[in-house]
Design a protein around this motif. Structure first.
Motif, mmCIF file in Angstrom:
data_model
loop_
_atom_site.group_PDB
_atom_site.id
_atom_site.type_symbol
_atom_site.label_atom_id
_atom_site.label_comp_id
_atom_site.label_asym_id
_atom_site.label_seq_id
_atom_site.Cartn_x
_atom_site.Cartn_y
_atom_site.Cartn_z
ATOM 1 N N LEU A 161 3.148 1.298 6.200
ATOM 2 C CA LEU A 161 3.821 0.928 4.956
ATOM 3 C C LEU A 161 3.575 1.957 3.858
ATOM 4 O O LEU A 161 4.317 2.028 2.880
ATOM 5 C CB LEU A 161 3.352 -0.453 4.481
ATOM 6 N N GLU A 162 2.512 2.741 4.018
ATOM 7 C CA GLU A 162 2.199 3.759 3.016
ATOM 8 C C GLU A 162 2.711 5.134 3.420
ATOM 9 O O GLU A 162 2.566 6.089 2.677
ATOM 10 C CB GLU A 162 0.672 3.813 2.808
ATOM 11 N N ASP A 163 3.273 5.225 4.632
ATOM 12 C CA ASP A 163 3.774 6.498 5.123
ATOM 13 C C ASP A 163 5.136 6.794 4.470
ATOM 14 O O ASP A 163 6.080 6.017 4.640
ATOM 15 C CB ASP A 163 3.928 6.387 6.657
ATOM 16 N N PHE A 199 -9.032 -10.660 -1.938
ATOM 17 C CA PHE A 199 -8.884 -9.279 -2.396
ATOM 18 C C PHE A 199 -8.688 -9.220 -3.909
ATOM 19 O O PHE A 199 -8.245 -10.182 -4.522
ATOM 20 C CB PHE A 199 -7.683 -8.613 -1.705
ATOM 21 N N GLN A 200 -9.020 -8.052 -4.471
ATOM 22 C CA GLN A 200 -8.813 -7.803 -5.913
ATOM 23 C C GLN A 200 -7.385 -8.129 -6.309
ATOM 24 O O GLN A 200 -7.126 -8.780 -7.297
ATOM 25 C CB GLN A 200 -8.964 -6.302 -6.183
ATOM 26 N N ASP A 201 -6.440 -7.623 -5.479
ATOM 27 C CA ASP A 201 -5.026 -7.830 -5.802
ATOM 28 C C ASP A 201 -4.465 -8.955 -4.928
ATOM 29 O O ASP A 201 -3.547 -8.747 -4.161
ATOM 30 C CB ASP A 201 -4.237 -6.532 -5.609
ATOM 31 N N VAL A 248 -19.138 3.253 -7.737
ATOM 32 C CA VAL A 248 -18.223 3.541 -8.849
ATOM 33 C C VAL A 248 -16.777 3.350 -8.392
ATOM 34 O O VAL A 248 -16.505 3.229 -7.206
ATOM 35 C CB VAL A 248 -18.400 4.985 -9.385
ATOM 36 N N ASN A 249 -15.856 3.356 -9.342
ATOM 37 C CA ASN A 249 -14.427 3.269 -9.001
ATOM 38 C C ASN A 249 -14.070 4.381 -8.039
ATOM 39 O O ASN A 249 -14.465 5.534 -8.221
ATOM 40 C CB ASN A 249 -13.557 3.428 -10.261
ATOM 41 N N GLY A 250 -13.310 4.009 -7.028
ATOM 42 C CA GLY A 250 -12.825 5.010 -6.075
ATOM 43 C C GLY A 250 -13.863 5.411 -5.043
ATOM 44 O O GLY A 250 -13.631 6.335 -4.257
ATOM 45 N N ALA A 251 -15.026 4.732 -5.024
ATOM 46 C CA ALA A 251 -16.074 5.103 -4.056
ATOM 47 C C ALA A 251 -15.652 4.764 -2.626
ATOM 48 O O ALA A 251 -16.161 5.351 -1.665
ATOM 49 C CB ALA A 251 -17.376 4.379 -4.399
ATOM 50 N N GLY A 252 -14.719 3.805 -2.470
ATOM 51 C CA GLY A 252 -14.248 3.475 -1.113
ATOM 52 C C GLY A 252 -14.619 2.072 -0.670
ATOM 53 O O GLY A 252 -14.519 1.747 0.519
ATOM 54 N N LYS A 253 -14.971 1.199 -1.603
ATOM 55 C CA LYS A 253 -15.421 -0.158 -1.244
ATOM 56 C C LYS A 253 -14.280 -0.961 -0.607
ATOM 57 O O LYS A 253 -14.437 -1.556 0.453
ATOM 58 C CB LYS A 253 -15.961 -0.879 -2.495
ATOM 59 N N THR A 254 -13.117 -0.943 -1.284
ATOM 60 C CA THR A 254 -11.982 -1.704 -0.748
ATOM 61 C C THR A 254 -11.522 -1.111 0.580
ATOM 62 O O THR A 254 -11.165 -1.835 1.514
ATOM 63 C CB THR A 254 -10.828 -1.713 -1.776
ATOM 64 N N THR A 255 -11.574 0.214 0.681
ATOM 65 C CA THR A 255 -11.181 0.876 1.929
ATOM 66 C C THR A 255 -12.073 0.383 3.065
ATOM 67 O O THR A 255 -11.595 0.087 4.169
ATOM 68 C CB THR A 255 -11.302 2.406 1.763
ATOM 69 N N LEU A 256 -13.378 0.291 2.776
ATOM 70 C CA LEU A 256 -14.333 -0.170 3.787
ATOM 71 C C LEU A 256 -13.965 -1.579 4.263
ATOM 72 O O LEU A 256 -13.981 -1.885 5.463
ATOM 73 C CB LEU A 256 -15.729 -0.147 3.151
HETATM 74 N N1 LIG Z 1 -3.328 3.832 0.201
HETATM 75 C C1 LIG Z 1 -4.024 4.906 -0.167
HETATM 76 N N2 LIG Z 1 -3.604 6.139 0.136
HETATM 77 C C2 LIG Z 1 -4.314 7.223 -0.216
HETATM 78 N N3 LIG Z 1 -5.466 7.166 -0.896
HETATM 79 C C3 LIG Z 1 -5.929 5.958 -1.234
HETATM 80 C C4 LIG Z 1 -5.244 4.765 -0.892
HETATM 81 N N4 LIG Z 1 -5.956 3.710 -1.354
HETATM 82 C C5 LIG Z 1 -7.036 4.218 -1.953
HETATM 83 N N5 LIG Z 1 -7.023 5.573 -1.881
HETATM 84 C C6 LIG Z 1 -8.047 6.476 -2.395
HETATM 85 O O1 LIG Z 1 -9.239 6.175 -1.715
HETATM 86 C C7 LIG Z 1 -10.326 6.211 -2.604
HETATM 87 C C8 LIG Z 1 -11.120 4.909 -2.478
HETATM 88 O O2 LIG Z 1 -10.312 3.842 -2.927
HETATM 89 P P1 LIG Z 1 -10.842 2.333 -2.886
HETATM 90 O O3 LIG Z 1 -9.766 1.464 -3.410
HETATM 91 O O4 LIG Z 1 -11.382 2.041 -1.546
HETATM 92 O O5 LIG Z 1 -12.051 2.432 -3.922
HETATM 93 P P2 LIG Z 1 -12.937 1.289 -4.566
HETATM 94 O O6 LIG Z 1 -14.344 1.697 -4.404
HETATM 95 O O7 LIG Z 1 -12.538 -0.048 -4.026
HETATM 96 O O8 LIG Z 1 -12.476 1.433 -6.066
HETATM 97 P P3 LIG Z 1 -12.460 0.348 -7.242
HETATM 98 O O9 LIG Z 1 -13.853 0.051 -7.595
HETATM 99 O O10 LIG Z 1 -11.770 1.074 -8.315
HETATM 100 O O11 LIG Z 1 -11.697 -0.833 -6.746
HETATM 101 C C9 LIG Z 1 -9.782 6.462 -3.972
HETATM 102 O O12 LIG Z 1 -10.025 7.826 -4.286
HETATM 103 C C10 LIG Z 1 -8.314 6.228 -3.852
HETATM 104 O O13 LIG Z 1 -7.600 7.132 -4.632
#
Ligand SMILES: Nc1ncnc2c1ncn2[C@@H]1O[C@H](COP(=O)(O)OP(=O)(O)OP(=O)(O)O)[C@@H](O)[C@H]1O
Length: 635
Positions: free
Chosen positions: A130-132, A441-443, A395-403
């Protein structure tokens, strides 16, 4: 002139078997789409098309007879005149009725095509497709709703074929009729009309391809248009006085999308001189050859009238009716749909995970988003022990949600693996795995459904009693909301629709938390909470952690929060930094260690050292508060 796509020059290869075979296959598939429409409508379309075909030579014959009777004064001219008028009227009526039938049929087929597209989008277990951008481009082509002047309707393309087929048959029939008197003229006209058709089609398709190449630009137009008219950004746009600015951005995006197209189109219009010249030649031949023969006395005036009407009928080949474009534009949508269908979702596992509270391990996990220059997670190692409350901070963008998304199997690690009780997550059936976990989820999504459905959709397989739901709502501090709803649990939560009721941001978040609790009480053994209290006031937040998180039993909890004071009661806290876990321990351990976590926590506390907030009596490490959050954690 530079163009993003090459101009399609004519090549003899276009007449080769491969090309013609491909064309045939394409047309056959499009015709196959007719199966999604109603049979009755199809029968009506075929009937009106047959009437159109039959009335063409009938008109020519009546014209011939009428002129013959008039000039030779040999009979009654009323019948041929009435026949001519009736044939013309019948043709018009068939055209109008045919159009209505075709549009109705096309809508049904388009509905089926869009359903297929939605199924394709929902098919993969993950969300990376969906992000491609390529997927987005093709999907937007396949589901074109007609932002441009012409819709890409698969349905119109399918029914357009019946009409074009009819027109071609009718034109060929007229050509045959003309050939009775002038065989060479008939053949020349048919060939030249096909040449004109081919040139015109080529030009317009080229323009369509130019537009397709700019699909990403078009998405920006959609974005700005939605932003201007949608409710989400309404408040902010007005508050910041951005209404005019957004309109300008939309207009600028529109120009960026179409400027090249307009420039190239001007050029293509110049090229149309050639087809116009050939058309003029055709007209001169169609009038000149039978006209000269009539002057020389080789044919009578009635036959001249017949030949002129027949030649006019042959010109239908060159005349690109709307249906020809419908086919070509709709073909693009059909092609896009085929492309989407051809995208094979990645192979997923089939094993069923155990129903116990599992040990989950991230083993050297690296993850890079598609197209991103750097990994978000890099050789990350982490264990989530059964039944523990694990907090992840960073911190913001550290990758928590990605994990978390990797944990849910929405993305697959680029390297390394995630194991559940020793089994690679990739080998587990994603649906089965997700039925063992739940997430806030946050959103989170605000579903325009009833209060009951908003809770129970997290475990749709379970039977929920009103008493159970009411107890959960009490736990989520939503009792007053329930009491205020006219239809109680069956009130639709949707303030954009009649009879619905809206909730505040915090109330929605509490409801999302209740949904999570419901899922937990129906067998989910892993509870993920990603910033679950972002919309809550301090009191509600404290209550959430004490009563809601505290109520989770017999499950592991993974909690993400920027508010360090809210995570300190977790069994273990890990700090995510630069794609790795850099600190790991209990709140007390991490404070003693004096690393980044301790620094950030003390920074938070210092913001309240002037006594603006009550220090937390349970905290023995110093001056920490329970409501503050460190600025650095906000990034
Ligand atoms: N769909 C995506 N495609 C490309 N990069 C992404 C995508 N989603 C997140 N990122 C990048 O991955 C990194 C980690 O994002 P993530 O949302 O996991 O951080 P986070 O720790 O949850 O941040 P926050 O505390 O702000 O919620 C960020 O640099 C973001 O720009």
């Amino acid at each position: 002139m530079t163009s993003p796509v090459p101009y399609p020059a004519f090549s003899l290869r276009d007449l080769g078997w491969t090309r013609l075979g491909g064309l045939y296959e394409e047309r056959r598939e499009l015709l196959g789409m007719l199966r999604f429409g109603s049979r009755r409508l199809l029968a009506a379309i075929v009937l009106t098309t047959l009437v159109e075909i039959a009335t063409a030579p009938l008109t020519a014959l009546c014209a011939q007879r009428f002129v013959h009777v008039l000039t030779e004064e040999t009979g009654d001219y009323l019948w041929p005149a009435a026949g001519f008028a009736a044939a013309m009227l019948l043709r018009q009526a068939a055209e109008i009725a045919g159009l209505a039938f075709r549009q109705s049929m096309a809508k049904t087929i388009d509905g089926a095509a869009r359903s297929r597209m939605r199924r394709i989008a929902l098919r993969p277990a993950g969300i990376s497709h969906l992000e491609d951008p390529e997927f987005q481009d093709v999907a937007s082509r396949a589901a074109d709703q007609g932002i441009a002047w012409r819709e890409r309707s698969v349905g119109m393309a399918a029914v357009g074929q019946v009409q074009t087929g009819g027109r071609m048959l009718s034109a060929i029939a007229m050509g045959v009729a003309l050939a009775v008197y002038f065989p060479l003229l008939a053949c020349t006209l048919i060939v030249l009309c096909f040449v004109i058709r081919s040139i015109t089609l080529r030009q317009w398709l080229f323009l369509e391809n130019v537009k397709d190449a700019a699909t990403p630009e078009r998405r920006k137009v959609d974005f700005w248009a939605d932003l201007a008219a949608g409710p989400e950004a309404g408040t902010e746009l007005r508050l910041f006085g951005l209404a005019g600015w957004v309109s300008e951005r939309r207009l600028a995006a529109h120009y960026a999308w179409l400027a090249d197209y307009w420039r190239i189109r001007r050029n293509v219009l110049h090229r149309q001189k050639l087809s116009m010249a050939i058309t003029a030649v055709c007209a001169a031949l169609a009038l000149g050859v039978p006209g000269t023969a009539a002057l020389d006395g080789e044919i009578d005036v009635g036959t001249l009238a017949f030949c002129l009407v027949a030649a006019w009928g042959v010109f239908v080949i060159a005349n690109m009716g709307n249906e020809s474009y419908d086919i070509e534009y709709g073909k693009t949508a059909h092609h896009a749909l085929r492309q989407l269908e051809g995208l094979r979702p990645p192979v997923t596992g089939t094993r069923t995970p155990a129903a116990t509270v599992a040990t989950i391990r991230f083993e050297d996990v690296t993850f890079t988003y598609p197209g991103a220059p750097r990994p978000v997670l890099s050789r990350l190692n982490l264990t989530i022990r059964p039944g523990e409350r694990l907090a992840i901070v960073g911190v913001n963008g550290a990758g928590k949600t990605t994990l978390i998304k990797l944990l849910a199997g929405l993305y697959t690690p680029t390297a390394g693996r995630i194991t559940v009780d020793g089994e690679d997550l990739c080998t587990l059936d994603p649906a089965e795995w997700r039925s063992r976990m739940t997430a806030l989820f946050q959103d989170f999504v605000r579903y325009p459904l009833t209060l009951r459905e908003n809770i129970t959709l997290a475990a749709p397989e379970a039977d929920a009693s009103d008493a159970e739901l009411e107890e959960l709502l009490r736990l989520g501090a939503l009792e007053p909301v329930l009491a205020s709803l006219e239809s109680g649990l069956d009130t639709v939560l949707w303030n954009s629709g009649s009879g619905g009721r809206g909730l505040s941001g915090g109330q929605w978040q509490r409801l999302a938390a209740v949904r999570t609790l419901y899922a937990r009480s129906h067998g989910r053994r892993l509870v993920v909470l990603d910033e679950p209290t972002a919309h809550l006031d301090v009191k509600a937040e404290a209550r959430f952690y004490d009563e809601v998180v505290g109520a989770v039993r017999n499950a592991s909890v993974v909690l993400i929060s920027h508010r360090l004071s809210t995570v300190r009661s977790a069994d273990r806290i890990v700090l995510l930094d630069n794609g790795r876990i850099t600190e790991d321990g209990s709140h007390t351990d991490l404070l003693k260690r004096g690393g980044d976590y301790a620094r950030l926590f003390r920074l938070q506390a210092s913001r309240f050292s002037d006594g603006a907030a009550e220090p937390d009596a349970t905290e023995r490490e110093g001056s920490e508060s329970n409501a503050a959050e460190p600025e650095e954690m906000r990034g």
